[in-house]
Design a protein around this motif. Structure first.
Motif, PDB file in Angstrom:
ATOM      1  N   PRO A  53       0.803  -1.232   0.000  1.00 41.65           N
ATOM      2  CA  PRO A  53       0.000   0.000   0.000  1.00 41.65           C
ATOM      3  C   PRO A  53       0.837   1.284   0.000  1.00 41.65           C
ATOM      4  O   PRO A  53       0.456   2.261  -0.654  1.00 41.65           O
ATOM      5  N   ALA A  54       1.973   1.299   0.725  1.00 44.41           N
ATOM      6  CA  ALA A  54       2.793   2.514   0.783  1.00 44.41           C
ATOM      7  C   ALA A  54       3.322   2.883  -0.595  1.00 44.41           C
ATOM      8  O   ALA A  54       3.359   4.064  -0.969  1.00 44.41           O
ATOM      9  N   ILE A  91       2.004   2.018  -3.607  1.00 48.92           N
ATOM     10  CA  ILE A  91       0.915   2.432  -4.500  1.00 48.92           C
ATOM     11  C   ILE A  91       0.414   3.825  -4.133  1.00 48.92           C
ATOM     12  O   ILE A  91       0.186   4.667  -5.006  1.00 48.92           O
ATOM     13  N   GLU A  92       0.264   4.086  -2.833  1.00 48.43           N
ATOM     14  CA  GLU A  92      -0.226   5.399  -2.414  1.00 48.43           C
ATOM     15  C   GLU A  92       0.755   6.503  -2.795  1.00 48.43           C
ATOM     16  O   GLU A  92       0.334   7.586  -3.204  1.00 48.43           O
ATOM     17  N   PHE A  93       2.053   6.240  -2.669  1.00 49.14           N
ATOM     18  CA  PHE A  93       3.041   7.246  -3.051  1.00 49.14           C
ATOM     19  C   PHE A  93       2.862   7.618  -4.522  1.00 49.14           C
ATOM     20  O   PHE A  93       2.891   8.793  -4.892  1.00 49.14           O
ATOM     21  N   PHE A 107       0.158   7.278  -6.536  1.00 49.12           N
ATOM     22  CA  PHE A 107      -1.086   8.022  -6.773  1.00 49.12           C
ATOM     23  C   PHE A 107      -0.964   9.452  -6.264  1.00 49.12           C
ATOM     24  O   PHE A 107      -1.390  10.409  -6.929  1.00 49.12           O
ATOM     25  N   ASP A 108      -0.378   9.631  -5.078  1.00 55.35           N
ATOM     26  CA  ASP A 108      -0.209  10.961  -4.517  1.00 55.35           C
ATOM     27  C   ASP A 108       0.686  11.825  -5.410  1.00 55.35           C
ATOM     28  O   ASP A 108       0.411  13.014  -5.618  1.00 55.35           O
ATOM     29  N   TRP A 136      -7.725   1.662  -5.147  1.00 55.45           N
ATOM     30  CA  TRP A 136      -6.943   2.896  -5.269  1.00 55.45           C
ATOM     31  C   TRP A 136      -7.567   3.845  -6.290  1.00 55.45           C
ATOM     32  O   TRP A 136      -7.513   5.065  -6.123  1.00 55.45           O
ATOM     33  N   ARG A 137      -8.171   3.290  -7.324  1.00 59.91           N
ATOM     34  CA  ARG A 137      -8.921   4.133  -8.261  1.00 59.91           C
ATOM     35  C   ARG A 137     -10.086   4.815  -7.540  1.00 59.91           C
ATOM     36  O   ARG A 137     -10.411   5.981  -7.810  1.00 59.91           O
ATOM     37  N   LYS A 173     -10.181   5.519  -4.299  1.00 55.00           N
ATOM     38  CA  LYS A 173      -9.633   6.490  -3.346  1.00 55.00           C
ATOM     39  C   LYS A 173      -9.140   7.749  -4.044  1.00 55.00           C
ATOM     40  O   LYS A 173      -9.207   8.850  -3.479  1.00 55.00           O
ATOM     41  N   PHE A 174      -8.648   7.595  -5.287  1.00 50.66           N
ATOM     42  CA  PHE A 174      -8.128   8.730  -6.053  1.00 50.66           C
ATOM     43  C   PHE A 174      -8.889   8.826  -7.378  1.00 50.66           C
ATOM     44  O   PHE A 174      -8.342   8.563  -8.448  1.00 50.66           O
ATOM     45  N   HIS A 230       9.394  -0.589   1.810  1.00 46.36           N
ATOM     46  CA  HIS A 230       8.163  -1.095   2.400  1.00 46.36           C
ATOM     47  C   HIS A 230       8.428  -2.425   3.052  1.00 46.36           C
ATOM     48  O   HIS A 230       9.456  -3.081   2.831  1.00 46.36           O
TER      49      HIS A 230
END
Length: 301
Positions: free
Chosen positions: A175-176, A178-180, A182-183, A233-234, A236-237, A300
């Motif tokens: 998750p860390a 993927i989130e990085f 997307f962010d 993730w799609r 969430k973003f 990670h």
């Protein structure tokens, strides 16, 4: 204590390019920029040599980060700039500095006519041991390379960012990581290109050339698995346009190829507590050495 975007500066073209990239990233993240210059003590007999006198040492330990900070403040007036010089072994000091950073930025030397990085021992050691994201930046003018071309065919900071590329292992999607990615796409107001490379199990390989349906089934299964990993993730973003690419073959080769049209490449590294060796994984190793875009390595569990 607020986190910073921290950059290692040694006076080289590579580290100066990294400092400029770090200043732009600090602006995107609304964070202070911290410039760290590491002074590695030399043996006493060498320190007493005429060419390594007090004035020379003072120049490298005090003037370099101060002058760099002054220049960056003029070019990036919205960014708060902090500078410091620290005595010690560069790899150890920079890995320690990363602990209090949002991300650590280092310069890497371009390989002339061959696209990619020459990753030195210090940078490789920091990437392998830091427990915060580490960015490697080439010694080129990155602002232009990160953006699309204008109608005249010239990339500039006035044009949109190129896509962010994420190299993803769907067997162990962290998750860390993927989130990085997307962010980073959100901050750049650009799309996210997710690249997953795969090879069939050895017992399938011999049958695939003679049976196209077997290959197609594997390919469809991998594409569906990638879509399933990215589905939450799609959601969430929702404002990030995502391009999914499930590619047969070497993951490293496919990510490096995608980097040619990227503003940033995001890859992962599993955290290992062994203090010896530079364990970053073969895909990440290939990407940090051959990507033509800045690369961020996200550690990670």
């Amino acid at each position: 204590m607020p986190r910073t975007v921290t950059v290692g500066l040694d006076g080289s073209r590579e580290s100066r390019a990294a400092a400029e990239w770090a200043a732009r990233e600090a602006d995107l993240r609304d964070l202070p920029l911290k410039i760290v210059h590491v002074w590695e003590p030399v043996p006493e007999p060498m320190a007493q040599a005429p060419l390594l006198g007090a004035e020379t040492r003072q120049h490298w330990t005090e003037r370099l980060p101060r002058e760099a900070a002054e220049g960056i403040s003029l070019r990036h007036p919205r960014v708060e700039v902090i500078s410091e010089h620290v005595s010690g072994h560069p790899a150890d000091v920079l890995a320690e500095a990363a602990k209090n950073a949002e991300l650590l930025v280092l310069g890497s030397r371009g390989l002339g006519g061959i696209g990619g990085f020459m990753v030195g021992s210090v940078s490789l050691s920091v990437v392998a041991h830091a427990e915060r994201p580490v960015v490697l930046v080439r010694a080129l003018e990155q602002a232009a390379d990160e953006h699309e071309r204008d109608p005249a065919g010239v990339p500039s900071a006035a044009t949109p960012f190129r896509p962010v590329v994420l190299g993803l292992d769907i067997e162990r999607p962290d998750p860390a990581l993927i989130e990085f990615a997307f962010d980073a796409a959100v901050r750049r107001n650009t799309s996210l290109r997710v690249v997953h490379g795969w090879n069939p199990p050895p017992y399938y390989a011999l049958g695939m050339p003679a049976d196209p349906a077997l290959y197609e089934g594997l390919e469809r299964g991998r594409s569906e698995a990638l879509a399933e990993v990215l589905r939450p993730w799609r959601q969430k973003f929702p404002d990030v346009a995502v391009v999914e690419e499930s590619c047969h073959g070497s993951a490293g080769v496919h990510v490096v190829d995608a980097a040619r049209e990227a503003s940033l490449v995001v890859v992962g590294r599993r955290i290992r507590r062994n203090p010896f060796g530079a364990h970053i994984g073969h895909v990440t190793h290939a990407v940090v050495h051959h990507s033509t875009a800045p690369v961020v390595v996200v550690p990670h569990g």
